[in-house]
Enzyme design. Structure first.
Site, PDB file in Angstrom:
ATOM      1  CG  HIS A 123      20.761  25.193  53.093  1.00 19.98           C
ATOM      2  ND1 HIS A 123      21.610  25.805  53.501  1.00 19.98           N
ATOM      3  CD2 HIS A 123      19.814  24.626  53.614  1.00 19.98           C
ATOM      4  CE1 HIS A 123      20.818  26.749  54.781  1.00 19.98           C
ATOM      5  NE2 HIS A 123      19.860  25.987  55.140  1.00 19.98           N
ATOM      6  CG  LEU A 136       2.976  23.703  50.513  1.00 17.14           C
ATOM      7  CD1 LEU A 136       2.090  22.436  50.000  1.00 17.14           C
ATOM      8  CD2 LEU A 136       2.162  24.537  49.861  1.00 17.14           C
ATOM      9  CG  ASP A 179      14.677  18.605  59.870  1.00 19.03           C
ATOM     10  OD1 ASP A 179      13.962  17.230  59.780  1.00 19.03           O
ATOM     11  OD2 ASP A 179      13.670  19.417  59.780  1.00 19.03           O
TER      12      ASP A 179
END
Lengths: 146, 485
Positions: B408, B210, B99
């Site tokens: 991250h 989201l 990705d």
């Protein structure tokens, strides 16, 4: 006839991997190993019991070496899914030698309403990828990026 | 394990730094940033052997690094960093991942989080409908023509802003202004183009999400204020990447590099670390395709920002003047970029691979836009969906020690199969509801894999980078609404 998704379960074991998903697959022959590996991988993506074999499409790959061939076979199934939205539930390897695997897949276009989608597989990794002959036939290990 | 030729020695060289000295074919030592607790969690994990494997890469300088969210990946560990000489060294897709430019953005709003709570169910429905998720979903915008897609790959986030997804100021708040100039759309295969064409504006599945969040705690009021954040404010966080296009770019490169390595006389301990000299034709082709995929990811997150704003507007019946969407920052955490860093007192041009690691440039860095230069680069660290996420700032310490890099995310502690087993029989949506989190998910099985108990406590990870000085904590955000593929 080939292999149906319902035939695969007893011959597949999921590997414990922290971030990704991995499978070990067994089969008496190499073509059957490829059929089971493909359906086991797609079984991580969706409940294949709900997918119907309405369409038949060719599937063929060429590569050097058994590991590469299995990698490319699985990757071709992911491309069929990602680019064409085609989800296979039956696989048949018709021709196979050390450098190519050819056959057909039966399935149907993905329907997010009717199909039970579990997750997306981003790629078939080469990490710890193995295809080996055993006393009882063939064994493979594959780790997928999800 | 195939990764380790010999048992690894691990030596503590600082309060939060552990070193694997050079052994076997390692060209440099490896270093892991972790507390005692976090290093204990990976002690028996193949991830440490994977950091040592990274140290085998031709042209690597300094140390092979791993951040405190390190866990078992493929090729690099997740949380792995390698800086390789840009002229003499290699590039490896295994240091970037399938990705390409998977990343996170944080959008601040003009809304009060408490006032949003009664509307979360309606807002969740609107967002779930507006932003397609994973397998089988089609983009919310019409399928692109080939010409449009190639323009997008060259322009990145700007392509989306030009089509009214978000605003011009968002570009200033995006790493690289949302576009890697090295992008070569011609180096992207037909298959990759096909896989990406229907997927613009889609979230993906797995750990992508989201979230609507509340700014729950602020550690540096001055910095938070400068970034437009205050307590109780509602914000939107989006975690997604380059979708099928990026996955295919990685796969294409692994196949071609596997063949080319022998020609270049390169041997690596894991086939997933396949690499070629950056300056070779294969290296340049991959770098151009990878940069194009990175641009797709930026355009994708920018489109989703616009779609989210429209969904807020529809669900709440208010316009842009009330919503006041503005990007705080957008980071990529799976990428390789050409950067200049000082190594052993000498400024060098390096290809910095970050796989599950975030750029964290310190204050004054010339790459930062004027409004962020005094502060340092914002770094967005998503946690699990039941607890919290963090906003950090890059530091001079990161520039000195980690090629301007920090962690991250939380990092997994439980396999996906274990997480599903642990969640069996539980009402997962109800459990999250008790924590005040509303959920909309395409797959309950996928949701179980991402449950909070599958992850380390991201606060532990952030605590290490803050104390080690490779980023500093600015704010904590609490999830109110989670939309997942």
């Amino acid at each position: 006839m080939g292999t149906r998704s319902s035939d695969v379960g007893p011959f597949v074991r999921e590997i414990e991997h922290t971030a990704d998903r991995g499978l070990e697959i067994e089969a008496p022959t190499l073509p059957l190993l490829f059929e089971r590996a493909g359906l086991a991988m797609l079984g991580l993506v969706a409940d294949l019991a709900r997918v119907e074999p309405r369409e038949r499409r060719p599937l063929g790959v060429e590569a050097e070496g058994r590991e590469e061939l299995l990698h490319d076979w699985l990757q071709a199934l992911l491309v069929a899914l990602g680019a064409n939205g085609f989800l296979a539930c039956e696989l048949e390897v018709e021709t196979m030698n050390g450098r190519c695997a050819r056959g057909t897949m039966r399935g149907e276009p993905v329907d997010p309403v009717r199909h039970d989608i579990h997750t997306e597989i981003k790629g078939v990794t080469y990490h710890q990828l193995a295809v080996r002959q055993t006393d009882g036939g063939w064994w493979a290990r594959v780790i997928f990026d999800v | 394990m195939s990764e380790a030729a010999a048992p690894l020695r691990l030596t503590r060289v600082g309060e939060y730094v552990w070193e694997i000295p050079r052994q076997g074919g390692m060209r440099v030592p490896a270093r892991v940033y972790a507390s005692e607790k976090l290093i204990g969690e990976v002690a028996d994990d193949p991830a440490l052997a994977q950091v040592a494997n990274v140290a085998h890469l031709p042209g690597i300088v300094g140390h092979a690094l791993a951040m405190p969210d390190i866990h078992w990946g493929y090729g690099f560990p997740i949380g792995g960093v390698a800086a390789v000489d840009a002229d003499e060294g290699v590039i490896t897709p295994g240091g970037i991942g399938f990705d390409v430019n998977c990343g996170v953005r944080l959008v601040r709003t003009g809304l009060d989080a408490a006032a949003l709570v009664p509307h979360l169910s309606r807002l969740g429905d609107a967002l779930f409908q507006a932003i397609p998720a994973g397998v089988g979903s089609k983009g919310a915008i019409p399928k692109l023509t080939l010409a449009e897609q190639k323009q997008l790959l060259a322009k990145g986030a700007r392509w989306a802003v030009a089509r009214d997804f978000g605003r011009e100021s968002d570009l200033e708040a995006t790493e690289e202004r949302g576009c890697l100039a090295a992008a070569d759309p011609g180096a992207v295969s037909e298959t990759a183009l096909e896989r990406g064409r229907p997927q613009l504006g889609t979230l993906g599945s797995g750990n992508h999400f989201l979230e609507v969040e509340e700014v729950a705690e602020i550690y540096d009021v001055q910095a938070a204020t400068a970034l437009g954040l205050h307590l109780g404010q509602a914000a939107v966080m989006i975690h997604s990447g380059s979708r099928g296009l990026g996955y295919q770019v990685c796969d294409d490169a692994l196949r071609s590099m596997g063949r080319a390595m022998e020609r270049h006389g390169i041997r690596v301990p894991d086939r997933q670390l396949a690499c070629v000299p950056l300056r070779s034709p294969e290296g340049q082709a991959y770098f151009g395709a990878m940069a194009a995929a990175a641009n797709f990811a930026w355009a994708n997150r920018q489109v989703m920002t616009g779609l989210a704003e429209q969904a807020f507007s529809t669900a709440l019946g208010v316009g842009p003047a009330t919503l006041r969407f503005a990007l705080v920052y957008d980071v990529c955490h799976n990428v390789a970029k050409i950067e200049e860093h000082v190594v052993d007192g000498r400024r060098r041009r390096l290809c910095v691979h970050r796989k599950g690691a975030t750029r964290a440039f310190g204050p004054g860095h010339p790459e930062l836009p004027p409004h962020l230069r005094p502060l340092g680069q914002p770094v967005i660290i998503p946690g699990d969906m039941g607890r919290y996420s963090f906003l950090l700032l890059g530091t001079a310490g990161a520039m000195a020690e980690t090629f301007g890099t920090t962690c991250h995310g939380a990092g997994r502690v439980m396999s996906r199969a274990q997480a599903k087993k642990a969640g069996r029989g539980l009402d997962l949506v109800g459990e999250l509801g008790k924590r005040g989190v509303t959920v909309r998910a395409q797959s309950l099985a996928g949701l179980a894999e991402e449950m909070p108990w599958a992850y380390k406590d991201v606060a532990d990870v952030v605590d290490v980078v803050d104390r080690a000085g490779i980023a500093r904590r600015i704010a904590r955000l609490r999830p109110l609404l989670v939309v997942k593929g």
